[in-house]
Design a protein around this motif. Structure first.
Motif, PDB file in Angstrom:
ATOM      1  N   ASP A 175      -6.242  -3.497  -9.917  1.00 29.93           N
ATOM      2  CA  ASP A 175      -6.229  -2.188  -9.260  1.00 29.93           C
ATOM      3  C   ASP A 175      -6.090  -2.390  -7.748  1.00 29.93           C
ATOM      4  OD1 ASP A 175      -6.753   0.290  -8.143  1.00 29.93           O
ATOM      5  OD2 ASP A 175      -8.639   0.600  -9.225  1.00 29.93           O
ATOM      6  N   ALA A 176      -4.870  -2.369  -7.274  1.00 27.16           N
ATOM      7  CA  ALA A 176      -4.577  -2.701  -5.875  1.00 27.16           C
ATOM      8  C   ALA A 176      -5.067  -1.649  -4.883  1.00 27.16           C
ATOM      9  CB  ALA A 176      -3.078  -2.915  -5.695  1.00 27.16           C
ATOM     10  N   GLU A 177      -5.516  -0.503  -5.334  1.00 26.68           N
ATOM     11  CA  GLU A 177      -6.027   0.522  -4.423  1.00 26.68           C
ATOM     12  C   GLU A 177      -7.523   0.402  -4.171  1.00 26.68           C
ATOM     13  OE1 GLU A 177      -4.863   2.945  -2.376  1.00 26.68           O
ATOM     14  OE2 GLU A 177      -2.943   1.977  -2.753  1.00 26.68           O
ATOM     15  N   ASN A 178      -8.249  -0.263  -5.056  1.00 25.87           N
ATOM     16  CA  ASN A 178      -9.701  -0.253  -4.971  1.00 25.87           C
ATOM     17  C   ASN A 178     -10.323  -1.635  -4.831  1.00 25.87           C
ATOM     18  OD1 ASN A 178     -10.313   2.648  -5.254  1.00 25.87           O
ATOM     19  ND2 ASN A 178      -9.117   2.363  -7.115  1.00 25.87           N
ATOM     20  N   THR A 179      -9.540  -2.578  -4.342  1.00 22.76           N
ATOM     21  CA  THR A 179     -10.010  -3.929  -4.084  1.00 22.76           C
ATOM     22  C   THR A 179      -9.251  -4.447  -2.864  1.00 22.76           C
ATOM     23  OG1 THR A 179     -10.487  -6.064  -5.139  1.00 22.76           O
ATOM     24  CG2 THR A 179      -8.338  -5.095  -5.595  1.00 22.76           C
ATOM     25  N   GLY A 180      -9.423  -5.702  -2.544  1.00 17.77           N
ATOM     26  CA  GLY A 180      -8.702  -6.283  -1.418  1.00 17.77           C
ATOM     27  C   GLY A 180      -7.436  -6.981  -1.884  1.00 17.77           C
ATOM     28  N   VAL A 181      -6.333  -6.655  -1.239  1.00 18.61           N
ATOM     29  CA  VAL A 181      -5.066  -7.327  -1.528  1.00 18.61           C
ATOM     30  C   VAL A 181      -4.621  -7.992  -0.237  1.00 18.61           C
ATOM     31  CG1 VAL A 181      -2.698  -7.098  -2.355  1.00 18.61           C
ATOM     32  CG2 VAL A 181      -4.485  -5.558  -3.236  1.00 18.61           C
ATOM     33  N   LEU A 182      -4.839  -9.301  -0.149  1.00 22.72           N
ATOM     34  CA  LEU A 182      -4.433 -10.020   1.050  1.00 22.72           C
ATOM     35  C   LEU A 182      -2.917 -10.097   1.091  1.00 22.72           C
ATOM     36  CD1 LEU A 182      -7.433 -10.990   0.446  1.00 22.72           C
ATOM     37  CD2 LEU A 182      -6.865 -12.861   1.970  1.00 22.72           C
ATOM     38  N   MET A 183      -2.347  -9.671   2.205  1.00 21.64           N
ATOM     39  CA  MET A 183      -0.897  -9.742   2.391  1.00 21.64           C
ATOM     40  C   MET A 183      -0.582  -9.629   3.869  1.00 21.64           C
ATOM     41  SD  MET A 183       0.679  -5.995   1.355  1.00 21.64           S
ATOM     42  CE  MET A 183       0.142  -5.974  -0.308  1.00 21.64           C
ATOM     43  N   GLY A 184       0.527 -10.229   4.240  1.00 16.98           N
ATOM     44  CA  GLY A 184       0.973 -10.162   5.616  1.00 16.98           C
ATOM     45  C   GLY A 184       2.021  -9.082   5.816  1.00 16.98           C
ATOM     46  N   GLU A 185       2.420  -8.907   7.055  1.00 12.48           N
ATOM     47  CA  GLU A 185       3.424  -7.906   7.394  1.00 12.48           C
ATOM     48  C   GLU A 185       4.777  -8.206   6.762  1.00 12.48           C
ATOM     49  OE1 GLU A 185       2.313  -6.290  11.723  1.00 12.48           O
ATOM     50  OE2 GLU A 185       2.466  -8.482  11.593  1.00 12.48           O
ATOM     51  N   ALA A 186       4.969  -9.444   6.316  1.00 12.89           N
ATOM     52  CA  ALA A 186       6.219  -9.817   5.647  1.00 12.89           C
ATOM     53  C   ALA A 186       6.436  -9.035   4.365  1.00 12.89           C
ATOM     54  CB  ALA A 186       6.227 -11.313   5.352  1.00 12.89           C
ATOM     55  N   ALA A 187       5.416  -8.375   3.866  1.00 10.15           N
ATOM     56  CA  ALA A 187       5.575  -7.558   2.661  1.00 10.15           C
ATOM     57  C   ALA A 187       6.741  -6.580   2.828  1.00 10.15           C
ATOM     58  CB  ALA A 187       4.290  -6.796   2.357  1.00 10.15           C
ATOM     59  N   GLY A 188       6.993  -6.182   4.046  1.00  7.89           N
ATOM     60  CA  GLY A 188       8.066  -5.220   4.314  1.00  7.89           C
ATOM     61  C   GLY A 188       9.460  -5.716   3.972  1.00  7.89           C
ATOM     62  N   THR A 200     -24.161  -4.723  -2.863  1.00 15.33           N
ATOM     63  CA  THR A 200     -24.192  -5.127  -4.269  1.00 15.33           C
ATOM     64  C   THR A 200     -23.355  -4.180  -5.117  1.00 15.33           C
ATOM     65  OG1 THR A 200     -26.353  -6.148  -4.018  1.00 15.33           O
ATOM     66  CG2 THR A 200     -25.688  -5.546  -6.259  1.00 15.33           C
ATOM     67  N   ALA A 201     -23.519  -2.889  -4.927  1.00 13.01           N
ATOM     68  CA  ALA A 201     -22.775  -1.905  -5.711  1.00 13.01           C
ATOM     69  C   ALA A 201     -21.285  -1.971  -5.412  1.00 13.01           C
ATOM     70  CB  ALA A 201     -23.314  -0.504  -5.439  1.00 13.01           C
ATOM     71  N   GLN A 202     -20.921  -1.998  -4.144  1.00 17.18           N
ATOM     72  CA  GLN A 202     -19.504  -2.039  -3.765  1.00 17.18           C
ATOM     73  C   GLN A 202     -18.869  -3.372  -4.134  1.00 17.18           C
ATOM     74  OE1 GLN A 202     -17.450   0.443  -2.744  1.00 17.18           O
ATOM     75  NE2 GLN A 202     -19.238   1.710  -3.190  1.00 17.18           N
ATOM     76  N   GLY A 203     -19.632  -4.441  -4.029  1.00 17.19           N
ATOM     77  CA  GLY A 203     -19.125  -5.749  -4.430  1.00 17.19           C
ATOM     78  C   GLY A 203     -18.779  -5.777  -5.912  1.00 17.19           C
ATOM     79  N   ARG A 204     -19.635  -5.177  -6.733  1.00 10.94           N
ATOM     80  CA  ARG A 204     -19.367  -5.114  -8.177  1.00 10.94           C
ATOM     81  C   ARG A 204     -18.105  -4.305  -8.443  1.00 10.94           C
ATOM     82  NH1 ARG A 204     -20.626  -1.216 -11.217  1.00 10.94           N
ATOM     83  NH2 ARG A 204     -22.346  -0.453  -9.938  1.00 10.94           N
ATOM     84  N   LEU A 205     -17.978  -3.133  -7.796  1.00  6.42           N
ATOM     85  CA  LEU A 205     -16.775  -2.303  -7.966  1.00  6.42           C
ATOM     86  C   LEU A 205     -15.529  -3.027  -7.465  1.00  6.42           C
ATOM     87  CD1 LEU A 205     -18.229   1.153  -6.878  1.00  6.42           C
ATOM     88  CD2 LEU A 205     -17.654   0.409  -9.214  1.00  6.42           C
TER      89      LEU A 205
END
Length: 142
Positions: free
Chosen positions: A97-110, A83-88
């Motif tokens: 905030d791309a460092e503290n959540t999930g950013v779905l991406m594939g290896e093609a990002a390169g 619950t706490a981590q889900g809220r954060l």
């Protein structure tokens, strides 16, 4: 040209001007290389998304959130941590905030070097396909 029946281009479309993804995600895709991604269930656990066990594993940016919880998924899934981590997680998501959540991406990002319009991305893909098809099949030599 190599016989593909389709392509997955979600990562490329995250890094477009029209993307509905938070702005921080666009920059994260452009800044990442394929080695900055990882397959993990941490993001789905934090989002409280339940998939059949072993069936689906998301590839995401290996960021601060993922590094903290990858390998500790059982702890993340326990209440009240979930619950706490889900809220954060969702607060960081909505803030871009791309460092503290999930950013779905594939290896093609390169190979994604900039944020472009979706129209430009499609025009470039079509142009590349036309050039390759005009050249005809090539023999691959070892």
């Amino acid at each position: 040209m190599l016989g593909a029946d389709g392509v997955l281009i979600g990562t490329r479309f995250i890094a477009t001007a029209e993307s509905g993804a938070p702005h921080g995600f666009r920059e994260a895709v452009v800044a990442a290389d394929g080695d900055r991604t990882i397959k993990t269930t941490t993001v789905d656990i934090a989002r409280n998304y339940h998939w059949p066990t072993g069936e689906f594993v998301a590839r995401v940016l290996n960021n601060r959130f993922v590094a903290a919880w990858h390998g500790r998924e059982d702890q993340l899934a326990e209440e009240p941590t979930l619950t706490a981590q889900g809220r954060l997680y969702w607060e960081a998501f909505h803030a871009g905030d791309a460092e503290n959540t999930g950013v779905l991406m594939g290896e093609a990002a390169g190979v994604i070097q900039s944020v472009e319009s979706a129209a430009r991305v499609i025009e470039d893909m079509v142009g590349q396909a036309e050039r390759l098809l005009a050249d005809g099949p090539r023999r691959i030599v070892d």
